[in-house]
Write a protein that holds these residues in place. Structure first.
Motif, PDB file in Angstrom:
ATOM      1  N   TYR A 135      33.939  10.708  -3.549  1.00 47.25           N
ATOM      2  CA  TYR A 135      33.909  10.786  -2.088  1.00 47.25           C
ATOM      3  C   TYR A 135      32.589  11.347  -1.583  1.00 47.25           C
ATOM      4  O   TYR A 135      32.451  11.676  -0.420  1.00 47.25           O
ATOM      5  N   ASP A 136      31.608  11.453  -2.469  1.00 42.59           N
ATOM      6  CA  ASP A 136      30.316  11.971  -2.036  1.00 42.59           C
ATOM      7  C   ASP A 136      29.193  11.255  -2.765  1.00 42.59           C
ATOM      8  O   ASP A 136      29.429  10.386  -3.596  1.00 42.59           O
ATOM      9  N   GLN A 137      27.989  11.630  -2.433  1.00 42.52           N
ATOM     10  CA  GLN A 137      26.779  11.105  -3.073  1.00 42.52           C
ATOM     11  C   GLN A 137      26.161  12.234  -3.903  1.00 42.52           C
ATOM     12  O   GLN A 137      26.432  13.408  -3.653  1.00 42.52           O
ATOM     13  N   PRO A 138      25.322  11.887  -4.877  1.00 40.37           N
ATOM     14  CA  PRO A 138      24.638  12.943  -5.630  1.00 40.37           C
ATOM     15  C   PRO A 138      23.837  13.830  -4.684  1.00 40.37           C
ATOM     16  O   PRO A 138      23.346  13.359  -3.652  1.00 40.37           O
ATOM     17  N   GLU A 139      23.750  15.099  -5.029  1.00 43.85           N
ATOM     18  CA  GLU A 139      22.986  16.046  -4.206  1.00 43.85           C
ATOM     19  C   GLU A 139      21.957  16.739  -5.087  1.00 43.85           C
ATOM     20  O   GLU A 139      22.295  17.292  -6.133  1.00 43.85           O
ATOM     21  N   ASP A 140      20.704  16.688  -4.659  1.00 51.73           N
ATOM     22  CA  ASP A 140      19.611  17.310  -5.404  1.00 51.73           C
ATOM     23  C   ASP A 140      19.043  18.452  -4.572  1.00 51.73           C
ATOM     24  O   ASP A 140      18.435  18.230  -3.533  1.00 51.73           O
ATOM     25  N   LEU A 141      19.276  19.678  -5.018  1.00 51.74           N
ATOM     26  CA  LEU A 141      18.772  20.859  -4.324  1.00 51.74           C
ATOM     27  C   LEU A 141      17.506  21.409  -4.980  1.00 51.74           C
ATOM     28  O   LEU A 141      17.089  22.520  -4.694  1.00 51.74           O
ATOM     29  N   GLY A 142      16.927  20.641  -5.875  1.00 46.49           N
ATOM     30  CA  GLY A 142      15.744  21.098  -6.593  1.00 46.49           C
ATOM     31  C   GLY A 142      16.122  21.864  -7.851  1.00 46.49           C
ATOM     32  O   GLY A 142      15.888  21.407  -8.954  1.00 46.49           O
ATOM     33  N   PHE A 143      16.744  23.003  -7.683  1.00 44.11           N
ATOM     34  CA  PHE A 143      17.174  23.820  -8.817  1.00 44.11           C
ATOM     35  C   PHE A 143      18.511  23.361  -9.395  1.00 44.11           C
ATOM     36  O   PHE A 143      18.871  23.706 -10.513  1.00 44.11           O
ATOM     37  N   MET A 144      19.265  22.566  -8.596  1.00 47.91           N
ATOM     38  CA  MET A 144      20.583  22.117  -9.029  1.00 47.91           C
ATOM     39  C   MET A 144      20.819  20.673  -8.580  1.00 47.91           C
ATOM     40  O   MET A 144      20.493  20.315  -7.449  1.00 47.91           O
ATOM     41  N   TYR A 145      21.386  19.888  -9.472  1.00 41.55           N
ATOM     42  CA  TYR A 145      21.751  18.512  -9.193  1.00 41.55           C
ATOM     43  C   TYR A 145      23.258  18.399  -9.388  1.00 41.55           C
ATOM     44  O   TYR A 145      23.800  18.910 -10.381  1.00 41.55           O
TER      45      TYR A 145
END
Length: 134
Positions: A100-110
């Motif tokens: 129900y979501d898309q990948p999320e890239d926070l830089g330090f965490m994927y």
């Protein structure tokens, strides 16, 4: 002493749930499996006990959550790489899960997630560094 975690999850169709987790690449432990449940080995210290609804009711007097309308919990699993996150989500979708979501890239965490056929939410993440302190 190393601690182990055994998550007990109710499932509607035990053979279907076992096949789903095998498709993700996880093994089962026949020593802890029966017609009423199966032990899925996630790692040396993490195990998922897939229990038929009747067997699960033996462990609690409360009603089993209807995951089509409510969330019972979110299970988060650390992965060794971003590629492992993507690979597990792709395998889950191919085996009958959903997302129900898309990948999320926070830089330090994927991170990315999937929902198994019984509606249990699995969040997968890879930490490449500590978050920035601010």
């Amino acid at each position: 002493m190393s601690k182990q975690i055994y998550l007990n999850l109710p499932v509607a169709d035990l053979p279907k749930s076992i096949a789903f987790f095998k498709a993700l690449g996880f093994a089962d432990n026949p020593q802890f499996s029966s017609d009423a449940g199966a032990c899925v080995v996630i790692s040396d210290t993490i195990f998922v006990m897939l229990c038929t609804r009747d067997r699960f009711r033996d462990f609690t007097p409360k009603a089993i959550c209807d995951t089509s309308v409510a969330v019972e919990m979110l299970i988060n699993l650390h992965c060794d790489s971003r590629e492992e996150v993507d690979r597990l989500v792709a395998r889950a979708l191919a085996a009958g899960g959903s997302s129900y979501d898309q990948p999320e890239d926070l830089g330090f965490m994927y991170s990315h997630s999937f929902v198994d056929p019984d509606g249990h939410g699995w969040g997968l993440f890879h930490m490449s560094a500590a978050p920035a302190q601010g």
